[in-house]
Design a protein around this motif. Structure first.
Motif, PDB file in Angstrom:
ATOM      1  N   VAL A   4      44.834  42.744  64.105  1.00  0.00           N
ATOM      2  CA  VAL A   4      44.789  42.108  62.793  1.00  0.00           C
ATOM      3  C   VAL A   4      45.876  42.713  61.911  1.00  0.00           C
ATOM      4  N   VAL A   5      46.734  41.861  61.379  1.00  0.00           N
ATOM      5  CA  VAL A   5      47.760  42.283  60.418  1.00  0.00           C
ATOM      6  C   VAL A   5      47.190  42.112  59.023  1.00  0.00           C
ATOM      7  N   VAL A   6      47.263  43.179  58.208  1.00  0.00           N
ATOM      8  CA  VAL A   6      46.732  43.132  56.844  1.00  0.00           C
ATOM      9  C   VAL A   6      47.824  43.510  55.856  1.00  0.00           C
ATOM     10  N   ASP A   7      47.608  43.138  54.582  1.00  0.00           N
ATOM     11  CA  ASP A   7      48.544  43.539  53.538  1.00  0.00           C
ATOM     12  C   ASP A   7      48.093  44.863  52.924  1.00  0.00           C
ATOM     13  N   ALA A   8      48.759  45.297  51.869  1.00  0.00           N
ATOM     14  CA  ALA A   8      48.460  46.593  51.280  1.00  0.00           C
ATOM     15  C   ALA A   8      47.054  46.669  50.708  1.00  0.00           C
ATOM     16  N   GLY A   9      46.472  45.523  50.358  1.00  0.00           N
ATOM     17  CA  GLY A   9      45.100  45.490  49.862  1.00  0.00           C
ATOM     18  C   GLY A   9      44.083  45.263  50.950  1.00  0.00           C
ATOM     19  N   LEU A  10      44.529  45.342  52.232  1.00  0.00           N
ATOM     20  CA  LEU A  10      43.691  45.165  53.422  1.00  0.00           C
ATOM     21  C   LEU A  10      43.187  43.725  53.572  1.00  0.00           C
ATOM     22  N   HIS A  11      43.919  42.771  53.001  1.00  0.00           N
ATOM     23  CA  HIS A  11      43.584  41.368  53.193  1.00  0.00           C
ATOM     24  C   HIS A  11      44.227  40.865  54.483  1.00  0.00           C
ATOM     25  N   ARG A  12      43.474  40.123  55.255  1.00  0.00           N
ATOM     26  CA  ARG A  12      43.916  39.608  56.555  1.00  0.00           C
ATOM     27  C   ARG A  12      45.090  38.635  56.387  1.00  0.00           C
ATOM     28  N   ARG A  13      46.157  38.854  57.159  1.00  0.00           N
ATOM     29  CA  ARG A  13      47.317  37.965  57.147  1.00  0.00           C
ATOM     30  C   ARG A  13      47.446  37.178  58.447  1.00  0.00           C
ATOM     31  N   ARG A  14      47.355  37.873  59.569  1.00  0.00           N
ATOM     32  CA  ARG A  14      47.421  37.238  60.881  1.00  0.00           C
ATOM     33  C   ARG A  14      46.483  37.968  61.826  1.00  0.00           C
ATOM     34  N   ALA A  15      46.068  37.288  62.886  1.00  0.00           N
ATOM     35  CA  ALA A  15      45.190  37.922  63.877  1.00  0.00           C
ATOM     36  C   ALA A  15      45.508  37.369  65.264  1.00  0.00           C
ATOM     37  N   TYR A  16      45.379  38.238  66.267  1.00  0.00           N
ATOM     38  CA  TYR A  16      45.657  37.887  67.655  1.00  0.00           C
ATOM     39  C   TYR A  16      44.481  38.361  68.499  1.00  0.00           C
ATOM     40  N   SER A  17      43.841  37.432  69.205  1.00  0.00           N
ATOM     41  CA  SER A  17      42.597  37.719  69.912  1.00  0.00           C
ATOM     42  C   SER A  17      42.834  38.176  71.344  1.00  0.00           C
ATOM     43  N   ASP A  18      41.786  38.815  71.895  1.00  0.00           N
ATOM     44  CA  ASP A  18      41.757  39.206  73.309  1.00  0.00           C
ATOM     45  C   ASP A  18      42.987  40.003  73.709  1.00  0.00           C
ATOM     46  N   VAL A  19      43.264  41.065  72.964  1.00  0.00           N
ATOM     47  CA  VAL A  19      44.484  41.831  73.202  1.00  0.00           C
ATOM     48  C   VAL A  19      44.303  42.958  74.215  1.00  0.00           C
ATOM     49  N   GLY A  20      43.078  43.336  74.563  1.00  0.00           N
ATOM     50  CA  GLY A  20      42.867  44.451  75.478  1.00  0.00           C
ATOM     51  C   GLY A  20      42.344  45.670  74.738  1.00  0.00           C
ATOM     52  N   ILE A  21      42.105  46.748  75.466  1.00  0.00           N
ATOM     53  CA  ILE A  21      41.519  47.968  74.897  1.00  0.00           C
ATOM     54  C   ILE A  21      42.562  48.703  74.055  1.00  0.00           C
ATOM     55  N   PRO A  22      42.297  48.957  72.768  1.00  0.00           N
ATOM     56  CA  PRO A  22      43.304  49.539  71.861  1.00  0.00           C
ATOM     57  C   PRO A  22      43.843  50.881  72.335  1.00  0.00           C
ATOM     58  N   SER A  23      45.162  51.068  72.170  1.00  0.00           N
ATOM     59  CA  SER A  23      45.797  52.329  72.540  1.00  0.00           C
ATOM     60  C   SER A  23      46.740  52.827  71.449  1.00  0.00           C
ATOM     61  N   ARG A  24      47.832  52.089  71.147  1.00  0.00           N
ATOM     62  CA  ARG A  24      48.829  52.553  70.186  1.00  0.00           C
ATOM     63  C   ARG A  24      49.193  51.433  69.204  1.00  0.00           C
ATOM     64  N   THR A  25      49.557  51.820  67.989  1.00  0.00           N
ATOM     65  CA  THR A  25      50.017  50.869  66.975  1.00  0.00           C
ATOM     66  C   THR A  25      51.205  51.455  66.230  1.00  0.00           C
ATOM     67  N   ARG A  26      52.135  50.585  65.838  1.00  0.00           N
ATOM     68  CA  ARG A  26      53.250  50.990  64.979  1.00  0.00           C
ATOM     69  C   ARG A  26      53.736  49.791  64.179  1.00  0.00           C
ATOM     70  N   VAL A  27      54.150  50.057  62.931  1.00  0.00           N
ATOM     71  CA  VAL A  27      54.768  49.066  62.052  1.00  0.00           C
ATOM     72  C   VAL A  27      56.174  49.549  61.748  1.00  0.00           C
ATOM     73  N   SER A  28      57.134  48.629  61.707  1.00  0.00           N
ATOM     74  CA  SER A  28      58.517  49.015  61.429  1.00  0.00           C
ATOM     75  C   SER A  28      58.659  49.511  60.004  1.00  0.00           C
ATOM     76  N   PRO A  29      59.696  50.325  59.709  1.00  0.00           N
ATOM     77  CA  PRO A  29      59.865  50.872  58.356  1.00  0.00           C
ATOM     78  C   PRO A  29      59.911  49.814  57.258  1.00  0.00           C
ATOM     79  N   SER A  30      60.395  48.623  57.576  1.00  0.00           N
ATOM     80  CA  SER A  30      60.480  47.546  56.585  1.00  0.00           C
ATOM     81  C   SER A  30      59.151  46.835  56.388  1.00  0.00           C
TER      82      SER A  30
END
Length: 326
Positions: A108-134
């Motif tokens: 789930v992609v959220v904005d600075a207020g934690l409001h949902r922007r986009r979501a992608y289902s059935d992605v698998g067991i969570p491991s790592r996350t990163r957002v680009s500097p921009s």
């Protein structure tokens, strides 16, 4: 001693043990500070650290925040539950359990207020996350079989999305691989642990043939190139000159195969960090010359920090926490 007396003594002991256990749990939770349930939380607020709260109770796995100057102080609980999380420049990425009859996970992609922007289902067991500097790109790694980097019986999938357009790269395994200067293809290729330089270039781990490599990636060219062997879960420094990563220094059978190292991207010189314990995490640069990482704790995970140049001593700075974002 009669049977009735023995039963009374046994019951009294059980009550005492239950009271003692409850008291210890409450005391331990109290040391980390109480949460203000449902508090509005804004990502990127100066002077606050956002993280996944690992304490037992109704706020477990919720994103929470605490004053950076008083990390043992009261925590504010956002109510958003994440298994993995990262944030940069107004964009947050949350990997979480999807509420359904059959267990599944979503990104789930959220904005600075934690409001949902986009979501992608059935992605698998969570491991790592990163957002680009921009804040324009988000990447996640999930396990699609197995659930540990410690051995060889696992498979991962790493995806990258442009949060502005929704354009999705479902798997880095579709990219061209240049290994040791030559095109390379193999059925056992795995990628994980993306760290972004900008909106086109990134670094990640490539595993194949029983070895791991640091790769430099180009999203526009859809190509990755190997740079250095025995690198896992790289984390790029703010100035783009070095990565801190997990280096396998002992066999998997030891149960503690990794140690944190720094790699100078200009000279390819390696420096072991002062943290000698086994670290199974993608380190996070805190700014300046320090990196943060998780180690097992009473509530599953505590956050520690250490200088990224091999000097100093490890320091625990967040108890019962994971995935901090300063």
């Amino acid at each position: 001693m009669t049977l009735r007396t023995r039963l009374l003594i046994t019951a009294a002991c059980a009550v005492l043990l239950a009271v003692a256990a409850t008291g210890y749990t409450l005391h331990a939770a109290g040391r980390a500070g109480r949460s203000a349930q449902g508090t509005a939380l804004t990502l990127g607020t100066p002077g606050r650290i956002v993280f996944r709260d690992m304490r037992m109770g109704p706020g477990k796995d919720h994103l929470a925040s605490v004053a950076a100057a008083a990390p043992d102080g009261p925590r504010s609980d956002s109510g958003l539950v994440c298994a993995r999380f990262h944030y940069a420049a107004g964009t947050g990425l949350c990997l979480r359990n999807k509420t359904a009859l059959n267990p599944s996970y979503e990104a789930v992609v959220v904005d600075a207020g934690l409001h949902r922007r986009r979501a992608y289902s059935d992605v698998g067991i969570p491991s790592r996350t990163r957002v680009s500097p921009s804040g324009h790109l988000a990447a996640w790694t999930v396990f699609v079989s197995g659930d540990s980097y410690g051995g060889t019986n696992f498979s991962t999938r790493t995806s990258v999305v442009d949060v502005r357009t929704g354009a999705l790269v479902p798997s880095l395994e579709t990219f061209t691989i240049v290994k040791d200067g030559r095109p390379y293809r193999a059925a056992d290729v795995n990628f994980w642990g993306v760290t972004f330089r900008d909106d086109t270039r990134f670094y990640a781990t490539l595993a194949t043939g029983g070895r791991t490599y640091l790769v430099a990636g180009d999203l526009a060219a859809r190509r990755v190139t190997t740079l250095h062997a025995n690198v896992e879960c790289p984390s790029l420094s703010p100035d783009g000159t070095a990565v801190v990563y997990k280096k396998r220094v002992r066999p998997a059978s030891s149960g503690a195969p990794w140690r944190l190292y720094r790699l100078d991207l200009r000279t390819m010189a390696e420096t072991p960090l002062a943290e000698t314990r086994n670290v199974d995490d993608q380190a996070l640069w805190l700014g300046g010359n320090e990196v943060a990482y998780s180690l097992p704790g009473d509530f599953g995970s505590d956050m520690w920090k250490v200088p990224a140049d091999g000097t100093g001593t490890p320091v625990r700075f967040l108890t019962a926490a994971l995935n901090p974002v300063p």
